[in-house]
Motif scaffolding. Structure first.
Motif, PDB file in Angstrom:
ATOM      1  N   ARG A 126       0.827  -1.195   0.000  1.00  0.00           N
ATOM      2  CA  ARG A 126       0.000   0.000   0.000  1.00  0.00           C
ATOM      3  C   ARG A 126       0.868   1.254   0.000  1.00  0.00           C
ATOM      4  O   ARG A 126       1.949   1.283   0.597  1.00  0.00           O
ATOM      5  CB  ARG A 126      -0.924   0.054   1.233  1.00  0.00           C
ATOM      6  CG  ARG A 126      -2.211  -0.742   1.044  1.00  0.00           C
ATOM      7  CD  ARG A 126      -2.028  -2.201   1.266  1.00  0.00           C
ATOM      8  NE  ARG A 126      -1.560  -2.472   2.615  1.00  0.00           N
ATOM      9  CZ  ARG A 126      -0.808  -3.534   2.919  1.00  0.00           C
ATOM     10  NH1 ARG A 126      -0.450  -4.392   1.980  1.00  0.00           N
ATOM     11  NH2 ARG A 126      -0.403  -3.739   4.172  1.00  0.00           N
ATOM     12  N   ILE A 150      -1.422  -0.899  -4.137  1.00  0.00           N
ATOM     13  CA  ILE A 150      -2.755  -0.391  -3.771  1.00  0.00           C
ATOM     14  C   ILE A 150      -2.600   1.026  -3.237  1.00  0.00           C
ATOM     15  O   ILE A 150      -1.978   1.234  -2.197  1.00  0.00           O
ATOM     16  CB  ILE A 150      -3.403  -1.301  -2.710  1.00  0.00           C
ATOM     17  CG1 ILE A 150      -3.469  -2.748  -3.212  1.00  0.00           C
ATOM     18  CG2 ILE A 150      -4.799  -0.794  -2.349  1.00  0.00           C
ATOM     19  CD1 ILE A 150      -3.722  -3.769  -2.105  1.00  0.00           C
ATOM     20  N   SER A 152      -3.950   4.600  -1.627  1.00  0.00           N
ATOM     21  CA  SER A 152      -5.008   5.168  -0.803  1.00  0.00           C
ATOM     22  C   SER A 152      -4.790   6.670  -0.760  1.00  0.00           C
ATOM     23  O   SER A 152      -3.845   7.152  -0.137  1.00  0.00           O
ATOM     24  CB  SER A 152      -4.996   4.582   0.610  1.00  0.00           C
ATOM     25  OG  SER A 152      -6.094   5.089   1.348  1.00  0.00           O
ATOM     26  N   PRO A 252      -7.047  -5.615  -5.588  1.00  0.00           N
ATOM     27  CA  PRO A 252      -7.448  -4.227  -5.295  1.00  0.00           C
ATOM     28  C   PRO A 252      -6.654  -3.207  -6.112  1.00  0.00           C
ATOM     29  O   PRO A 252      -5.442  -3.340  -6.274  1.00  0.00           O
ATOM     30  CB  PRO A 252      -7.144  -4.075  -3.804  1.00  0.00           C
ATOM     31  CG  PRO A 252      -7.055  -5.458  -3.256  1.00  0.00           C
ATOM     32  CD  PRO A 252      -6.516  -6.285  -4.387  1.00  0.00           C
ATOM     33  N   TYR A 254      -7.436   0.281  -5.347  1.00  0.00           N
ATOM     34  CA  TYR A 254      -7.249   1.299  -4.322  1.00  0.00           C
ATOM     35  C   TYR A 254      -8.123   1.046  -3.108  1.00  0.00           C
ATOM     36  O   TYR A 254      -9.053   0.235  -3.138  1.00  0.00           O
ATOM     37  CB  TYR A 254      -7.480   2.709  -4.880  1.00  0.00           C
ATOM     38  CG  TYR A 254      -8.893   3.086  -5.308  1.00  0.00           C
ATOM     39  CD1 TYR A 254      -9.877   3.379  -4.372  1.00  0.00           C
ATOM     40  CD2 TYR A 254      -9.228   3.218  -6.662  1.00  0.00           C
ATOM     41  CE1 TYR A 254     -11.155   3.784  -4.759  1.00  0.00           C
ATOM     42  CE2 TYR A 254     -10.503   3.617  -7.060  1.00  0.00           C
ATOM     43  CZ  TYR A 254     -11.459   3.898  -6.105  1.00  0.00           C
ATOM     44  OH  TYR A 254     -12.724   4.296  -6.484  1.00  0.00           O
ATOM     45  N   ILE A 255      -7.796   1.762  -2.031  1.00  0.00           N
ATOM     46  CA  ILE A 255      -8.618   1.859  -0.823  1.00  0.00           C
ATOM     47  C   ILE A 255      -8.991   3.327  -0.687  1.00  0.00           C
ATOM     48  O   ILE A 255      -8.123   4.196  -0.771  1.00  0.00           O
ATOM     49  CB  ILE A 255      -7.841   1.428   0.439  1.00  0.00           C
ATOM     50  CG1 ILE A 255      -7.262   0.019   0.295  1.00  0.00           C
ATOM     51  CG2 ILE A 255      -8.728   1.526   1.671  1.00  0.00           C
ATOM     52  CD1 ILE A 255      -6.192  -0.303   1.334  1.00  0.00           C
ATOM     53  N   VAL A 269     -12.890  -0.788  -0.671  1.00  0.00           N
ATOM     54  CA  VAL A 269     -11.961  -1.445  -1.595  1.00  0.00           C
ATOM     55  C   VAL A 269     -12.527  -1.389  -3.006  1.00  0.00           C
ATOM     56  O   VAL A 269     -13.721  -1.635  -3.225  1.00  0.00           O
ATOM     57  CB  VAL A 269     -11.730  -2.914  -1.170  1.00  0.00           C
ATOM     58  CG1 VAL A 269     -10.899  -3.652  -2.221  1.00  0.00           C
ATOM     59  CG2 VAL A 269     -11.038  -2.975   0.179  1.00  0.00           C
ATOM     60  N   ARG A 270     -11.661  -1.066  -3.974  1.00  0.00           N
ATOM     61  CA  ARG A 270     -12.055  -1.074  -5.382  1.00  0.00           C
ATOM     62  C   ARG A 270     -11.183  -2.076  -6.130  1.00  0.00           C
ATOM     63  O   ARG A 270      -9.953  -2.041  -5.982  1.00  0.00           O
ATOM     64  CB  ARG A 270     -11.860   0.317  -6.001  1.00  0.00           C
ATOM     65  CG  ARG A 270     -12.608   0.494  -7.299  1.00  0.00           C
ATOM     66  CD  ARG A 270     -14.093   0.733  -7.057  1.00  0.00           C
ATOM     67  NE  ARG A 270     -14.331   1.975  -6.346  1.00  0.00           N
ATOM     68  CZ  ARG A 270     -15.295   2.165  -5.455  1.00  0.00           C
ATOM     69  NH1 ARG A 270     -16.131   1.190  -5.159  1.00  0.00           N
ATOM     70  NH2 ARG A 270     -15.442   3.331  -4.849  1.00  0.00           N
ATOM     71  N   ASP A 271     -11.796  -2.941  -6.916  1.00  0.00           N
ATOM     72  CA  ASP A 271     -10.994  -3.907  -7.671  1.00  0.00           C
ATOM     73  C   ASP A 271     -10.571  -3.336  -9.024  1.00  0.00           C
ATOM     74  O   ASP A 271     -10.953  -2.217  -9.392  1.00  0.00           O
ATOM     75  CB  ASP A 271     -11.743  -5.235  -7.833  1.00  0.00           C
ATOM     76  CG  ASP A 271     -13.001  -5.120  -8.687  1.00  0.00           C
ATOM     77  OD1 ASP A 271     -13.212  -4.072  -9.356  1.00  0.00           O
ATOM     78  OD2 ASP A 271     -13.798  -6.079  -8.699  1.00  0.00           O
ATOM     79  N   LEU A 471     -18.045  -1.727  -4.350  1.00  0.00           N
ATOM     80  CA  LEU A 471     -17.127  -2.313  -3.374  1.00  0.00           C
ATOM     81  C   LEU A 471     -17.444  -3.782  -3.131  1.00  0.00           C
ATOM     82  O   LEU A 471     -18.604  -4.150  -2.939  1.00  0.00           O
ATOM     83  CB  LEU A 471     -17.162  -1.543  -2.057  1.00  0.00           C
ATOM     84  CG  LEU A 471     -18.266  -1.808  -1.018  1.00  0.00           C
ATOM     85  CD1 LEU A 471     -17.911  -1.137   0.297  1.00  0.00           C
ATOM     86  CD2 LEU A 471     -19.631  -1.411  -1.489  1.00  0.00           C
ATOM     87  N   TRP A 475     -11.596  -2.738   3.513  1.00  0.00           N
ATOM     88  CA  TRP A 475     -10.220  -3.205   3.640  1.00  0.00           C
ATOM     89  C   TRP A 475     -10.033  -4.017   4.933  1.00  0.00           C
ATOM     90  O   TRP A 475     -10.164  -3.488   6.029  1.00  0.00           O
ATOM     91  CB  TRP A 475      -9.259  -2.025   3.605  1.00  0.00           C
ATOM     92  CG  TRP A 475      -7.824  -2.404   3.802  1.00  0.00           C
ATOM     93  CD1 TRP A 475      -7.032  -2.087   4.870  1.00  0.00           C
ATOM     94  CD2 TRP A 475      -7.006  -3.169   2.906  1.00  0.00           C
ATOM     95  NE1 TRP A 475      -5.780  -2.599   4.695  1.00  0.00           N
ATOM     96  CE2 TRP A 475      -5.732  -3.271   3.495  1.00  0.00           C
ATOM     97  CE3 TRP A 475      -7.232  -3.772   1.669  1.00  0.00           C
ATOM     98  CZ2 TRP A 475      -4.673  -3.957   2.887  1.00  0.00           C
ATOM     99  CZ3 TRP A 475      -6.196  -4.456   1.052  1.00  0.00           C
ATOM    100  CH2 TRP A 475      -4.940  -4.547   1.653  1.00  0.00           C
TER     101      TRP A 475
END
Length: 648
Positions: A126, A150, A152, A252, A254-255, A269-271, A471, A475
């Protein structure tokens, strides 16, 4: 000059394909999204469109392999469109403008991704991005996406304590930040806030890379902090670039932490795969924007609108996106948005209703619009909070184009309900974001999850599974995700919004479920009352909250901000507003308190902090919201409430 249309403003297309397309999705969701997925370039195309046994409620494209950065940047360069502008940067607060082509963006992102690799960052790690509205924010996000790291993004200038909670939750290996952000009247140093946050956090990042801006220097801590430009120069000199890393569609991207959280934050969470498929579909079908056209979402990369429609969707579709470091008013005036549309020939403008209320307040007759040619813009889209009919109608009148409200959430990444302009405009009903988008089976239910008939207000829910792009979980908090969103209404996703669906299938969002007040046993919508307040010719913007009342349980209290140049006294306006609500809603509303205020407390994304205002009015304990734009406003509100004998 003002744009003109041959049809009446907001007139529907002769034929809309919406009903046909929505029916096709409902009849065979897997076929629908399988077809949509063909617009994405895959290393391994998915054979499974949806697996109901994966994840909390199922997962999309589980066996697909892809990369978001490749689809948004590299494939356009490979297709011979590298010279097209990818990003327009316009910063009225610094007097800076720039254009970055797809080929230049590819070079910058691949180089910065190589820098990240030098710091030992790899797939699954992250990285927190703490930056203002500058191109480097996009470069940082895409460099992460390129490597499967990932990201954020935390809104630049966010308070140290709140940043620390996000550091503890995401546990980033690196933090990418700028030395400062710039507001119309001040420079906000970010580095002291970042240093304090790291000091507060239990988790410590291995390093910070700081982009130095000339408006504020940053003191770099030896062994932890590194200069962005110096690290990029080293990579350039060595000819280092990083390739895109193949990722599972379910990995993932992003968060994103929901605004205003306290305690343990909710990290949405986004895939990678479903997100790309859904966002790409929206560009042509919802927004009617196509490759080469200029699309402007006037938001911030710290919010979901910035993620979806500044950074990702426009470039996935081969459009030009706009990064704007300024405000709708004050940089330099209420004509700022019109200047942008004119200068860059913007096709679609997407912003929050609060931006247009600010413009309307400063320039009620839109006199500044006459200085610009905005014919390039075919639609104005509004989202982020409820678009009151008065603002919609004002914008339609001055612009001469359809004004399309649409409704979505941080959790969904794209519209739950909207007016799909690309499929043919449906009739606009001010006050409604129109109809559910394919993928969303929207229902209105009561507390026992029984479906309610048309025009009956209740909780708005979406039948599971949610479509691609939404989502899959929070997370590292599957149980909390299910408890927060899925348990209250089994088989449905709880939006926490309240409203109704009319006889034509149009959705009406009347507020959050906690914005429905109970006045002597009558359930009343504060959003409906706000509509009435906004219809008063002197009112620029407003908010209605329910406050405690010993007799009736709750009674409504209205706050109004007046337009510039209003000559009537606040007492006269308050009296007229009370009468207006009584006339339009009736005595049942028990609306007797209207207060003229100089401004309303808002988050940086423009949402009015109604919940905090209610706590102040009720005399309850409250804390300063982390996302507030100007804390001093709450003190002003408290004083004005005390002047009316409320909340003291």
């Amino acid at each position: 000059m003002t744009a003109t249309t041959s049809a009446p403003i907001g007139a529907p297309a002769a034929t809309s394909r919406y009903a046909e397309v929505y029916a096709a999705w409902k009849a065979d969701p897997q076929r629908f999204w399988g077809e949509a997925a063909k617009a994405i370039d895959w290393y391994e195309a998915p054979k499974t469109v949806f697996d109901p046994n994966a994840g909390v409620y199922g997962r999309w494209f589980t066996d697909g392999v892809c990369n978001t950065c490749y689809n948004a940047i590299d494939r356009h360069v490979a297709a011979g469109r590298g010279e097209q502008t990818a990003i327009i940067y316009d910063s009225p607060v610094t007097g800076t403008k720039a254009r970055i082509s797809y080929a230049e963006l590819q070079h910058k992102v691949a180089t910065f991704a190589a820098v990240l690799k030098e710091f030992g960052v790899e797939k699954g790690d992250r990285v927190i991005v703490y930056m203002p509205m500058i191109p480097e924010a996009a470069i940082a996000m895409y460099a992460c996406a390129r490597l499967g790291v990932i990201h954020s993004v935390v809104f630049g200038g966010f308070a140290s304590k709140e940043l620390a909670t996000r550091i503890n939750d995401a546990k980033p290996k690196l933090i990418l930040a700028a030395s400062c952000g710039i507001e119309p009247n001040r420079v906000v140093p970010y580095k002291p806030l970042l240093d304090d946050a790291i000091g507060l956090a239990a988790h410590k990042p291995e390093a910070c890379i700081i982009f130095a801006r000339p408006q504020s220097t940053a003191n770099l801590i030896e062994g932890r902090d590194y200069d962005w430009a110096a690290e990029v120069a080293k990579a350039e000199a060595a000819g280092k670039k990083a390739d895109c890393v193949p990722l599972k569609a379910t990995d993932p991207l992003y968060i994103l932490y929901t605004s205003g959280t306290t305690g343990i934050p909710k990290g949405v969470v986004r895939d990678n795969g479903g997100h790309m498929v859904a966002l790409h579909w929206t560009m042509a079908n919802l927004y009617n924007v196509h490759p080469g056209q200029v699309y402007w979402a006037a938001s911030d990369v710290g919010w979901v609108v910035g993620h979806s429609y500044i950074i990702y969707a426009p470039l996935l579709a081969g459009c030009t996106t706009v990064i704007y470091e300024g405000k709708p008013v004050g940089t330099p005036d209420a004509g700022a948005f019109w200047r942008m549309v004119d200068e860059y020939k913007i096709t679609v403008l997407f912003t929050a209703p609060t931006a247009f209320r600010a413009i309307k307040k400063e320039d009620p007759e839109a006199k500044l619009l006459a200085n610009y040619d905005v014919k390039s813009m075919h639609t104005l889209f509004l989202a982020g909070e409820r678009a009151d009919p008065d603002t919609v109608l004002w914008a339609e009148r001055i612009l001469g184009v359809p004004v399309v409200d649409h409704w979505w959430q941080t959790e969904t990444s794209w519209a739950i309900a909207g007016n799909p302009v690309g499929l043919g405009l449906l009739p606009i009903k001010p006050g409604s974001p129109t109809v559910p988008m394919p993928g969303y089976d929207v229902r209105i239910v009561d507390e026992a999850c029984h479906e309610l008939p048309p025009n009956k207000m209740g909780s708005i829910v979406v039948k599971l599974p949610l479509p691609p792009g939404c989502l899959p979980t929070l997370w590292q908090q599957d149980d909390r995700f299910a408890e927060s969103y899925l348990h209250e209404f089994p088989g449905f996703y709880k939006t926490a919004d309240a409203g109704f669906i009319d006889d034509d299938g149009y959705v009406y969002i009347m507020g959050r479920t906690d914005d429905i007040i109970n006045v002597a046993g009558h359930r009343l919508s504060t959003g409906g009352m706000e509509e009435v307040l906004a219809s008063h010719q002197a009112v620029a913007e407003c908010a209605v909250i329910g406050i405690k009342d010993e007799l009736k349980g709750e009674v409504p209290c209205g706050f109004v901000v007046l337009k510039a140049g209003v000559t009537k006294s606040p007492i006269e306006i308050e009296t007229e507003i009370v009468k207006l609500v009584r006339d339009k809603i009736g005595p049942v509303a028990a609306f007797k308190i209207a207060i003229c205020v100089n401004r309303l407390p808002k988050t940086r994304s423009g949402k009015i902090l109604r919940g905090t205002m209610k706590k102040i009015a009720d005399g309850d304990a409250w804390t300063m919201p982390a996302t507030i734009d100007d804390p001093a406003i709450l003190d002003e509100i408290a004083e004005q409430l005390k002047g009316h004998g409320i909340g003291a």
